[in-house]
Scaffold this motif. Structure first.
Motif, PDB file in Angstrom:
ATOM      1  N   THR A  58       0.318   4.535  -0.465  1.00  0.00           N
ATOM      2  CA  THR A  58      -0.076   5.581   0.045  1.00  0.00           C
ATOM      3  C   THR A  58       0.491   5.522   1.675  1.00  0.00           C
ATOM      4  O   THR A  58       1.077   6.506   2.371  1.00  0.00           O
ATOM      5  CB  THR A  58      -1.398   5.935   0.083  1.00  0.00           C
ATOM      6  OG1 THR A  58      -1.660   5.819  -1.308  1.00  0.00           O
ATOM      7  CG2 THR A  58      -2.094   7.250   0.942  1.00  0.00           C
ATOM      8  N   SER A  59      -0.005   4.356   2.384  1.00  0.00           N
ATOM      9  CA  SER A  59       0.271   4.156   3.796  1.00  0.00           C
ATOM     10  C   SER A  59       1.932   4.129   3.950  1.00  0.00           C
ATOM     11  O   SER A  59       2.426   4.656   5.211  1.00  0.00           O
ATOM     12  CB  SER A  59      -0.117   2.706   4.300  1.00  0.00           C
ATOM     13  OG  SER A  59      -1.651   2.776   4.097  1.00  0.00           O
ATOM     14  N   GLY A 114       8.002   6.422  -2.701  1.00  0.00           N
ATOM     15  CA  GLY A 114       6.814   6.253  -3.082  1.00  0.00           C
ATOM     16  C   GLY A 114       6.799   5.888  -4.661  1.00  0.00           C
ATOM     17  O   GLY A 114       6.016   5.034  -5.112  1.00  0.00           O
ATOM     18  N   THR A 133       5.785   2.278  -6.295  1.00  0.00           N
ATOM     19  CA  THR A 133       4.523   2.459  -7.250  1.00  0.00           C
ATOM     20  C   THR A 133       5.181   1.630  -8.670  1.00  0.00           C
ATOM     21  O   THR A 133       4.283   0.794  -9.360  1.00  0.00           O
ATOM     22  CB  THR A 133       4.224   3.709  -7.589  1.00  0.00           C
ATOM     23  OG1 THR A 133       3.705   4.405  -6.573  1.00  0.00           O
ATOM     24  CG2 THR A 133       3.207   3.842  -8.815  1.00  0.00           C
ATOM     25  N   ASP A 149       0.916  -1.217   0.047  1.00  0.00           N
ATOM     26  CA  ASP A 149       0.104  -0.024   0.066  1.00  0.00           C
ATOM     27  C   ASP A 149       1.050   1.077  -0.088  1.00  0.00           C
ATOM     28  O   ASP A 149       1.443   1.658   1.086  1.00  0.00           O
ATOM     29  CB  ASP A 149      -0.982   0.134   1.115  1.00  0.00           C
ATOM     30  CG  ASP A 149      -1.853   0.895   1.133  1.00  0.00           C
ATOM     31  OD1 ASP A 149      -1.871   1.841   0.131  1.00  0.00           O
ATOM     32  OD2 ASP A 149      -2.564   1.273   2.159  1.00  0.00           O
TER      33      ASP A 149
END
Length: 122
Positions: free
Chosen positions: A9-10, A52, A56, A7
């Motif tokens: 975002t987390s 991030g 991704t 995840d």
């Protein structure tokens, strides 16, 4: 145990939170001052952003590899979905409810235009 996807975002918000706590601890212990925070604060956000992005890109490449493996495992075309059948023969389906009424319309004159009879002399 099945491995779950990351995840992102987390992950990014967790890194930002840990970084803020770390900066607070450095300021509280007088290891660094507030002027140093003007450099390290944005650096923390940039590093969290790069992590991030890397997460991704890693996730998307794994998903592409997984999709390629699944498409090779299933050589035949996909079967079309069957329409939903009612539980009881007398029960109408959604298509029956949305279909227009099959009774013919009565002959009705269209409403006359109120501007039709007036002449424009202006």
């Amino acid at each position: 145990m099945r491995r779950h996807d990351t995840d992102v975002t987390s992950l990014v918000f967790g890194l930002i939170f840990v970084g803020i706590v770390g900066l607070w601890a450095l300021i509280a212990s007088d290891t660094m001052g507030l002027p140093d925070l003007t450099v390290l604060g944005p650096a923390l956000l940039v590093v969290a952003g790069f992590i991030g992005l890397a997460a991704t890109l890693g996730t998307s490449s794994r998903q592409r590899a997984r999709a390629a493996a699944v498409s090779q495992a299933q050589p035949g075309p996909a079967q079309p979905a069957q329409p939903a059948q009612p539980a009881h023969p007398d029960e109408p389906t959604l298509i029956d409810e949305l279909a227009p009424d099959s009774t013919p319309a009565k002959d009705v004159e269209p409403p006359s235009d109120p501007q039709e009879g007036k002449s424009s002399t202006s």
